[in-house]
Design a protein around this motif. Structure first.
Motif, PDB file in Angstrom:
ATOM      1  N   ALA A  37      26.824  44.808  43.390  1.00 41.10           N
ATOM      2  CA  ALA A  37      27.236  45.182  42.294  1.00 41.10           C
ATOM      3  C   ALA A  37      25.972  45.892  41.744  1.00 41.10           C
ATOM      4  O   ALA A  37      24.913  45.607  42.183  1.00 41.10           O
ATOM      5  CB  ALA A  37      27.356  43.744  41.849  1.00 41.10           C
ATOM      6  N   ASP A  38      27.068  46.600  40.736  1.00 43.26           N
ATOM      7  CA  ASP A  38      25.987  47.293  39.457  1.00 43.26           C
ATOM      8  C   ASP A  38      27.113  46.512  38.346  1.00 43.26           C
ATOM      9  O   ASP A  38      26.890  45.386  37.993  1.00 43.26           O
ATOM     10  CB  ASP A  38      25.742  48.747  39.549  1.00 43.26           C
ATOM     11  CG  ASP A  38      26.857  49.304  39.737  1.00 43.26           C
ATOM     12  OD1 ASP A  38      27.504  48.582  38.474  1.00 43.26           O
ATOM     13  OD2 ASP A  38      27.342  50.741  40.131  1.00 43.26           O
ATOM     14  N   ASP A  39      25.822  47.123  37.350  1.00 40.98           N
ATOM     15  CA  ASP A  39      26.113  47.082  35.815  1.00 40.98           C
ATOM     16  C   ASP A  39      27.696  47.221  35.978  1.00 40.98           C
ATOM     17  O   ASP A  39      27.930  45.997  35.105  1.00 40.98           O
ATOM     18  CB  ASP A  39      25.303  47.738  34.591  1.00 40.98           C
ATOM     19  CG  ASP A  39      24.216  46.766  34.895  1.00 40.98           C
ATOM     20  OD1 ASP A  39      23.917  45.786  35.377  1.00 40.98           O
ATOM     21  OD2 ASP A  39      23.452  47.975  34.319  1.00 40.98           O
ATOM     22  N   ASP A  40      28.560  47.835  35.907  1.00 41.82           N
ATOM     23  CA  ASP A  40      29.856  47.937  36.006  1.00 41.82           C
ATOM     24  C   ASP A  40      31.239  48.271  37.139  1.00 41.82           C
ATOM     25  O   ASP A  40      31.673  47.849  36.888  1.00 41.82           O
ATOM     26  CB  ASP A  40      29.795  49.505  35.617  1.00 41.82           C
ATOM     27  CG  ASP A  40      28.996  49.447  33.986  1.00 41.82           C
ATOM     28  OD1 ASP A  40      29.267  48.852  33.302  1.00 41.82           O
ATOM     29  OD2 ASP A  40      28.638  50.732  33.790  1.00 41.82           O
ATOM     30  N   HIS A  41      30.027  47.601  38.340  1.00 38.27           N
ATOM     31  CA  HIS A  41      31.240  47.560  39.384  1.00 38.27           C
ATOM     32  C   HIS A  41      31.233  46.638  40.384  1.00 38.27           C
ATOM     33  O   HIS A  41      30.127  46.468  40.455  1.00 38.27           O
ATOM     34  CB  HIS A  41      31.411  49.514  40.259  1.00 38.27           C
ATOM     35  CG  HIS A  41      31.284  49.921  38.717  1.00 38.27           C
ATOM     36  ND1 HIS A  41      29.984  51.064  38.553  1.00 38.27           N
ATOM     37  CD2 HIS A  41      32.416  51.289  38.779  1.00 38.27           C
ATOM     38  CE1 HIS A  41      30.630  51.753  37.836  1.00 38.27           C
ATOM     39  NE2 HIS A  41      31.867  52.108  37.479  1.00 38.27           N
ATOM     40  N   VAL A  42      31.814  46.114  41.254  1.00 37.58           N
ATOM     41  CA  VAL A  42      32.053  45.735  41.973  1.00 37.58           C
ATOM     42  C   VAL A  42      31.097  47.152  43.487  1.00 37.58           C
ATOM     43  O   VAL A  42      32.037  47.920  43.318  1.00 37.58           O
ATOM     44  CB  VAL A  42      32.763  44.966  42.963  1.00 37.58           C
ATOM     45  CG1 VAL A  42      32.224  44.174  44.367  1.00 37.58           C
ATOM     46  CG2 VAL A  42      32.583  43.710  41.643  1.00 37.58           C
ATOM     47  N   ALA A  58      44.072  56.152  49.579  1.00 34.03           N
ATOM     48  CA  ALA A  58      45.711  56.908  48.912  1.00 34.03           C
ATOM     49  C   ALA A  58      46.430  55.880  47.499  1.00 34.03           C
ATOM     50  O   ALA A  58      47.215  56.156  47.415  1.00 34.03           O
ATOM     51  CB  ALA A  58      46.535  56.173  50.411  1.00 34.03           C
ATOM     52  N   ASP A  59      45.376  54.499  48.078  1.00 34.41           N
ATOM     53  CA  ASP A  59      45.780  53.413  46.423  1.00 34.41           C
ATOM     54  C   ASP A  59      44.504  53.185  46.263  1.00 34.41           C
ATOM     55  O   ASP A  59      44.401  52.065  46.907  1.00 34.41           O
ATOM     56  CB  ASP A  59      47.435  52.479  46.857  1.00 34.41           C
ATOM     57  CG  ASP A  59      47.027  51.785  45.838  1.00 34.41           C
ATOM     58  OD1 ASP A  59      46.665  51.599  45.193  1.00 34.41           O
ATOM     59  OD2 ASP A  59      48.495  51.559  46.448  1.00 34.41           O
ATOM     60  N   PRO A  60      44.327  53.312  45.126  1.00 35.28           N
ATOM     61  CA  PRO A  60      42.537  52.621  45.018  1.00 35.28           C
ATOM     62  C   PRO A  60      42.583  51.307  44.244  1.00 35.28           C
ATOM     63  O   PRO A  60      41.559  51.266  43.888  1.00 35.28           O
ATOM     64  CB  PRO A  60      42.661  54.064  43.670  1.00 35.28           C
ATOM     65  CG  PRO A  60      43.626  54.344  42.625  1.00 35.28           C
ATOM     66  CD  PRO A  60      44.733  54.151  43.914  1.00 35.28           C
ATOM     67  N   ARG A  79      40.094  42.263  39.869  1.00 35.06           N
ATOM     68  CA  ARG A  79      41.351  42.838  40.619  1.00 35.06           C
ATOM     69  C   ARG A  79      40.628  44.052  39.315  1.00 35.06           C
ATOM     70  O   ARG A  79      40.030  44.345  38.138  1.00 35.06           O
ATOM     71  CB  ARG A  79      42.096  42.058  40.219  1.00 35.06           C
ATOM     72  CG  ARG A  79      42.808  41.653  40.619  1.00 35.06           C
ATOM     73  CD  ARG A  79      44.311  40.350  40.009  1.00 35.06           C
ATOM     74  NE  ARG A  79      44.242  39.430  40.482  1.00 35.06           N
ATOM     75  CZ  ARG A  79      45.082  38.912  40.214  1.00 35.06           C
ATOM     76  NH1 ARG A  79      46.339  38.557  39.463  1.00 35.06           N
ATOM     77  NH2 ARG A  79      45.315  37.448  40.790  1.00 35.06           N
ATOM     78  N   GLY A  80      40.621  45.408  40.425  1.00 32.52           N
ATOM     79  CA  GLY A  80      40.565  46.473  39.281  1.00 32.52           C
ATOM     80  C   GLY A  80      40.876  47.898  40.979  1.00 32.52           C
ATOM     81  O   GLY A  80      42.243  48.018  41.488  1.00 32.52           O
ATOM     82  N   LYS A  81      40.119  48.929  40.748  1.00 33.78           N
ATOM     83  CA  LYS A  81      40.652  50.834  40.734  1.00 33.78           C
ATOM     84  C   LYS A  81      39.348  51.290  41.373  1.00 33.78           C
ATOM     85  O   LYS A  81      38.300  50.623  40.917  1.00 33.78           O
ATOM     86  CB  LYS A  81      41.749  51.308  40.147  1.00 33.78           C
ATOM     87  CG  LYS A  81      42.503  50.861  39.533  1.00 33.78           C
ATOM     88  CD  LYS A  81      42.807  51.978  39.031  1.00 33.78           C
ATOM     89  CE  LYS A  81      44.584  52.072  37.902  1.00 33.78           C
ATOM     90  NZ  LYS A  81      44.344  50.749  37.653  1.00 33.78           N
ATOM     91  N   PRO A 122      36.195  47.165  37.642  1.00 38.32           N
ATOM     92  CA  PRO A 122      37.285  45.839  36.554  1.00 38.32           C
ATOM     93  C   PRO A 122      38.610  45.813  36.118  1.00 38.32           C
ATOM     94  O   PRO A 122      37.900  46.656  34.697  1.00 38.32           O
ATOM     95  CB  PRO A 122      36.224  44.662  36.478  1.00 38.32           C
ATOM     96  CG  PRO A 122      35.195  45.312  35.772  1.00 38.32           C
ATOM     97  CD  PRO A 122      34.986  46.345  37.322  1.00 38.32           C
ATOM     98  N   ASP A 123      39.984  45.700  36.367  1.00 37.69           N
ATOM     99  CA  ASP A 123      40.808  45.361  34.929  1.00 37.69           C
ATOM    100  C   ASP A 123      41.137  43.916  34.923  1.00 37.69           C
ATOM    101  O   ASP A 123      41.348  44.163  33.810  1.00 37.69           O
ATOM    102  CB  ASP A 123      42.107  46.315  35.852  1.00 37.69           C
ATOM    103  CG  ASP A 123      42.360  47.467  35.757  1.00 37.69           C
ATOM    104  OD1 ASP A 123      41.142  48.231  36.229  1.00 37.69           O
ATOM    105  OD2 ASP A 123      42.702  47.993  37.102  1.00 37.69           O
TER     106      ASP A 123
END
Length: 130
Positions: A37-42, A58-60, A79-81, A122-123
């Motif tokens: 992970a970084d500060d904003d993302h897995v 195809a589906d992020p 849960r995210g994109k 993350p959403d």
């Protein structure tokens, strides 16, 4: 921004994650992975020719669950994109960094195609017992 407790869980120690994604036929696929992970993302590192990478191109929309080694009741769900990918030398170096963390050696498995870091924003994020 990624919850600091989730960042800590995903970026330290030898905690594993499961990434779940939509397959082309609509079913759900899942795969146990090393995680970062970084500060904003897995962050997940894979190869561009793997089915999971093709599916997330195809589906992020994905879900990642990370659990603490030694206490699976301490976990996080994101849960995210997939919002970005990083290829080339940075992705290759990252798999060695992950392998050092998880196994104590550089990555030993055969690499059949280019490595890629998948960045998941993350959403929705939650954790329990961290």
């Amino acid at each position: 921004m990624l919850d600091p407790a989730i960042k800590e869980l995903a970026s330290t120690g030898t905690n594993f994650a499961t990434i779940c994604f939509h397959l082309p036929d609509g079913r759900i696929g899942s795969h146990v992975m090393w995680v970062d992970a970084d500060d904003d993302h897995v962050l997940i590192n894979t190869e561009v020719e793997r089915a999971k990478f093709k599916a997330i191109e195809a589906d992020p929309n994905v879900t990642v669950t990370v659990w603490k080694l030694g206490n699976p009741y301490a976990y996080a769900e994101v849960r995210g994109k997939v919002v970005d990918t990083v290829r080339g030398p940075e992705a290759r170096a990252h798999i060695d960094t992950l392998s050092q963390r998880y196994t104590g050696t550089d990555y030993q498995a055969e690499i059949g195609s280019d490595r890629v870091i998948v960045k998941i924003a993350p959403d929705r994020q939650r954790h329990r017992n961290l």
